[in-house]
Design an enzyme around this catalytic site. Structure first.
Site, mmCIF file in Angstrom:
data_model
loop_
_atom_site.group_PDB
_atom_site.id
_atom_site.type_symbol
_atom_site.label_atom_id
_atom_site.label_comp_id
_atom_site.label_asym_id
_atom_site.label_seq_id
_atom_site.Cartn_x
_atom_site.Cartn_y
_atom_site.Cartn_z
ATOM 1 N N GLU A 175 0.837 -1.222 0.053
ATOM 2 C CA GLU A 175 -0.001 0.065 -0.115
ATOM 3 C C GLU A 175 0.753 1.093 0.120
ATOM 4 O O GLU A 175 1.959 1.158 0.382
ATOM 5 C CB GLU A 175 -1.002 0.079 1.165
ATOM 6 C CG GLU A 175 -0.297 -0.628 2.692
ATOM 7 C CD GLU A 175 0.818 0.379 3.150
ATOM 8 O OE1 GLU A 175 0.775 1.657 2.902
ATOM 9 O OE2 GLU A 175 1.922 -0.299 3.476
ATOM 10 N N GLU A 318 4.558 -0.584 1.908
ATOM 11 C CA GLU A 318 4.692 -0.847 0.469
ATOM 12 C C GLU A 318 4.474 -2.525 -0.246
ATOM 13 O O GLU A 318 4.361 -2.398 -1.372
ATOM 14 C CB GLU A 318 6.090 -0.370 0.026
ATOM 15 C CG GLU A 318 6.273 0.961 0.010
ATOM 16 C CD GLU A 318 7.735 1.387 -0.425
ATOM 17 O OE1 GLU A 318 8.521 0.571 -1.087
ATOM 18 O OE2 GLU A 318 8.296 2.592 -0.156
#
Length: 365
Positions: A175, A318
């Site tokens: 994300e 991430e």
């Protein structure tokens, strides 16, 4: 919109116990002492249950990076400005971010999806699935409507289906969204009933004063919105995020297609909590990549009953933890498919036949 959600949920099946039993027998027949490969054995057994195959494959891998912005950043909860979300999206496309480096090493493709950022001109290569440009400030009212939360879930489900149609065999979650540890902490507090001060962490690296303020913002958001812990969509809508809802959808879509999912840190963990509250069978399809230093993450994993594969004191997000865990999961498959068996050596297996089924069930724990 709910009809499609229910259709996907109804396709999520329980683990295939026959395949797990057969895999446990195969694992026990490998040339090693019983249980000596530890959690790698558990991984192999659960992969068999997920896929329904005694020869599971995780060769084709993808990491889905869902991106969204958060109105609660107006409350000063992040050490970084909101523009960084868009800048990092471009960084992902250039393959220059940490997740790109680790994904390439693991042999995984990275798909970047804009489900709710403020960016209007997206870098070429970002998948445009924007539900709305960022959430509202949840400290003052709902982050989004229920319809928007469901729409974001649909984005994730569609993404999982598209990847499964391409032959992807395992999906890691990532994300990007400045401020997103705030909604994920709020969601965790609501779902687990833990005090906010026990859950709230430093996110991007805020100082003590900012941490205290962030804690109060989360408490205010929960007080203002009164999210219903028994209604995961309500929680997502009131104190969640668009990328978090999208990730919950990826989990549900992947489970419906019998594709294992590797969660990353606290944000993807909050998404997993939401997905499992909507459909508890989703939990069987999840692997926890690592334990973040964010205090909410341990609480999330305990709530889900998942044990992290790695302990590296990370808190980047991430999808970096998921990328690091993919080779571990692949190692479990390689060991089962390539190691010699006791039969190959012409000697009896040490595994007692009557215990095999109970050992297979242990792979669920």
């Amino acid at each position: 919109m709910l009809e499609k959600l229910f259709q996907v949920i109804n396709r999520i099946e329980r683990l295939n116990m026959v395949s797990m039993h057969q895999m446990r027998r195969s694992v026990n027949n490998l040339t090693k002492p019983l249980g000596s490969l530890g959690r790698l054995e558990e991984i192999a057994v659960r992969l068999a249950g997920i896929t329904g195959s005694v020869q599971p494959s995780v060769d084709k891998k993808a990491i889905v990076v869902m991106c969204g912005d958060h109105g609660v950043v107006q409350e000063g909860v992040s050490a970084y400005p909101q523009e960084v979300t868009g800048l990092m999206m471009a960084n992902f496309i250039r393959r220059s971010a940490a997740v790109n480096v680790l994904a390439q090493q693991a042999g995984a493709e990275v798909q970047v999806i804009d489900v709710g950022t403020l960016l209007t001109d997206l870098p070429e290569g970002v998948v445009r699935r924007k539900v709305r440009p960022g959430t509202a400030n949840m400290a003052q009212g709902p982050a989004m409507t229920k319809q928007e939360a469901v729409a974001a879930i649909h984005v994730g489900m569609d993404t999982a289906y598209e990847l499964a149609d391409k032959g992807i065999e395992v999906i890691g979650l990532g994300e990007m969204g400045i401020g997103n540890t705030t909604p994920s902490s709020a969601m965790t507090a609501v779902f687990t009933n833990h005090p906010v001060e026990q859950i709230t962490g430093r996110g991007t690296g805020i100082d003590d004063e900012a941490l205290a303020a962030k804690t109060k913002v989360i408490e205010r958001a929960i007080e203002v919105n009164q999210p219903d812990p028994g209604d995961a969509v309500d929680v997502l809508a009131k104190v969640g995020g668009l990328e978090i809802a999208g990730l919950a959808g990826v989990i549900m879509g992947a489970a419906a297609r019998r594709v294992p999912v590797v969660i990353d840190g606290v944000i993807t963990g909050a998404a997993a909590l939401a997905a499992c509250r909507i459909e508890p069978r989703c939990r069987d399809y999840l692997f926890a990549s690592h334990l973040s230093v964010e205090p909410a993450h341990r609480i999330v994993l305990d709530e889900l009953g998942l044990k992290p594969l790695l302990h590296l004191d990370m808190r980047l997000g991430e999808g970096t933890g998921a990328a690091l865990a993919l080779p571990v999961i692949e190692s479990a498959v390689q060991l089962v498919s390539r190691m010699a068996t006791f039969e190959d050596l012409g000697i009896p297996s040490p595994a007692p036949e009557e215990d095999e089924f109970s050992l297979a069930v242990d792979g669920l724990k």
